[in-house]
Design an enzyme around this catalytic site. Sequence first.
Site, short mmCIF file in Angstrom:
data_model
loop_
_atom_site.label_atom_id
_atom_site.label_comp_id
_atom_site.label_asym_id
_atom_site.label_seq_id
_atom_site.Cartn_x
_atom_site.Cartn_y
_atom_site.Cartn_z
N ASP A 21 47.21 40.57 34.79
CA ASP A 21 46.92 42.01 34.96
C ASP A 21 46.99 42.54 36.41
O ASP A 21 46.48 41.89 37.33
CB ASP A 21 45.49 42.33 34.53
CG ASP A 21 45.12 41.76 33.19
OD1 ASP A 21 45.96 41.15 32.53
OD2 ASP A 21 43.94 41.93 32.80
N GLU A 196 40.51 45.58 26.04
CA GLU A 196 40.49 45.12 27.43
C GLU A 196 40.97 46.24 28.35
O GLU A 196 41.60 47.20 27.90
CB GLU A 196 41.40 43.90 27.59
CG GLU A 196 41.00 42.72 26.69
CD GLU A 196 41.85 41.46 26.89
OE1 GLU A 196 41.25 40.38 26.97
OE2 GLU A 196 43.08 41.55 26.95
C1 FRU Z 1 43.72 41.02 30.03
C2 FRU Z 1 42.64 40.02 30.42
C3 FRU Z 1 41.40 40.74 30.91
C4 FRU Z 1 40.73 39.71 31.77
C5 FRU Z 1 41.92 39.01 32.39
C6 FRU Z 1 41.72 37.55 32.64
O1 FRU Z 1 45.00 40.51 30.07
O2 FRU Z 1 42.35 39.18 29.32
O3 FRU Z 1 40.59 41.23 29.87
O4 FRU Z 1 39.89 40.29 32.72
O5 FRU Z 1 43.01 39.20 31.52
O6 FRU Z 1 42.76 37.01 33.39
#
Ligand code: FRU
Length: 474
Positions: A21, A196
């Site tokens: 992300d 998320e």
């Molecule tokens: C989304 C996610 C978020 C988390 C991160 C962990 O892709 O699962 O919810 O903070 O990636 O790397």
Amino acid sequence: MYDEQFRQQFHFSPKEKWMNDPNGMVYYKGEYHLFYQYHPHSSVWGPMHWGHAVSKDLMHWEELQIALYPDELGQIFSGSAVIDKENTSGLRTSDEEDVMVAIFTHHGEDNEKQSIAYSNDRGRTWTKYRGNPVIENPGIKDFRDPKVFWHEQSQKWIMSLACGDQIQFYGSPNLIDWTFLSTFGSEYGAHGGVWECPDLIQLEVEGEKEKKWVLIVSINPGGPNGGSVVQYFIGDFDGEVFTCNNEKETVKWADFGRDFYAAVTWSNVREPVWIGWMSNWQYANQVPTDPYRSVMSIPRKLKLRRHNSELKLVQIPIDLSSLYENTILLNENLTIQPLEPRQIELSELQVMIEAKIKENNSSSFTLTLRGEREHLQIEFDRVREEVRVDRTNSGHVSFSEQFASVDRMPLEQLNDFKLVVDNSSIELFVNQGSDVMTELFYPSEQNYTLEWNAKDGEVMLSNVSIHDIESIWK
Ligand code: FRU
């Protein structure tokens, strides 16, 4: 470096190792900051850090040192950053610089809580706040990805937080003391997976004075074509509660492709612009790139457009014209006769292709990136009123059973399109950014042509342009 097979040449990817992300995106003194979920020791997902890059133009990126490392409270999961201009946090130590505050999730063993860190030197060095976490875990397993903005009207910071498959809102005067405000979502939208990376933003409605609030929520899995995807809700926000204007069962997808996830907007900018992670949790750890894994989308400007009384999110890729190298401009209309494919040789799979559709008398019209043995095909189907992206025979597909696919997006009308191709990705923007699909593919051949084909009627295109795009890494 940056000349490996498949490597995107005008999209951000880290020099090496794993990225997911985008995080902490904020603009400050001429620099767009892009932090990102990063695993510096491997090219698969692992203990998360915040990697860091900056750009002056959202096109050329300079990778900086890692900003945040895991610590005794846990890994550093996704989050956001703001410029605390009024020093509400009291964390400012410099006379010259505003304090930049990052708000992120500390991910411990089955325990997620929210913490902050601050920088008084334009994001170059970071200190974690001594009183972390600033929001304790209330007994919810998935409790993460804080995105914060200053809400003028109620004069406080607002945090959107993903909690299971809902969003919670918190408010704070100083980024340190947070109060729970409200919950949204249990009865709205898609719930095929965990929610998320939320983002609550205000967007202009094209051609109108009105602005609306848009709540962006990534969901994994549960996408229309499988896996991770971004949905959004349109409504109002009064500083406490988000009220959705759509019916509960309405589902709005931002991008129907399989490779656009965890997208959020930059903070402290005049025009809303976001970027997403160009991958899908179904196969992100297996894609055949080396020594890096994953790449960001092209930054896209956002607004709303009214379409049959419904509001729709519109995404326009940032202006890439300063990267154009050779341009083919067809001044005349390009008429494609049924079953007489027109081909244009591409010097590289690094192009922006644009066209308007003047007339379309064919039940199906295809745009194909064609090698000798393999191809990636985009088919505009007037009968089914959809676009299909077929990557089943697009080169390397066997690294994951989930990868080879024909992916669909509903499409009532085809007026124009922009196709951004960068070696192993396509981003398709149809009808001035109203309908968008992002997909990865891994070609195994060198020479590619662009082929247009109509099935059973004439298709007339105008304003066709094909721009080669230069590398940002040279
Ligand atoms: C989304 C996610 C978020 C988390 C991160 C962990 O892709 O699962 O919810 O903070 O990636 O790397």
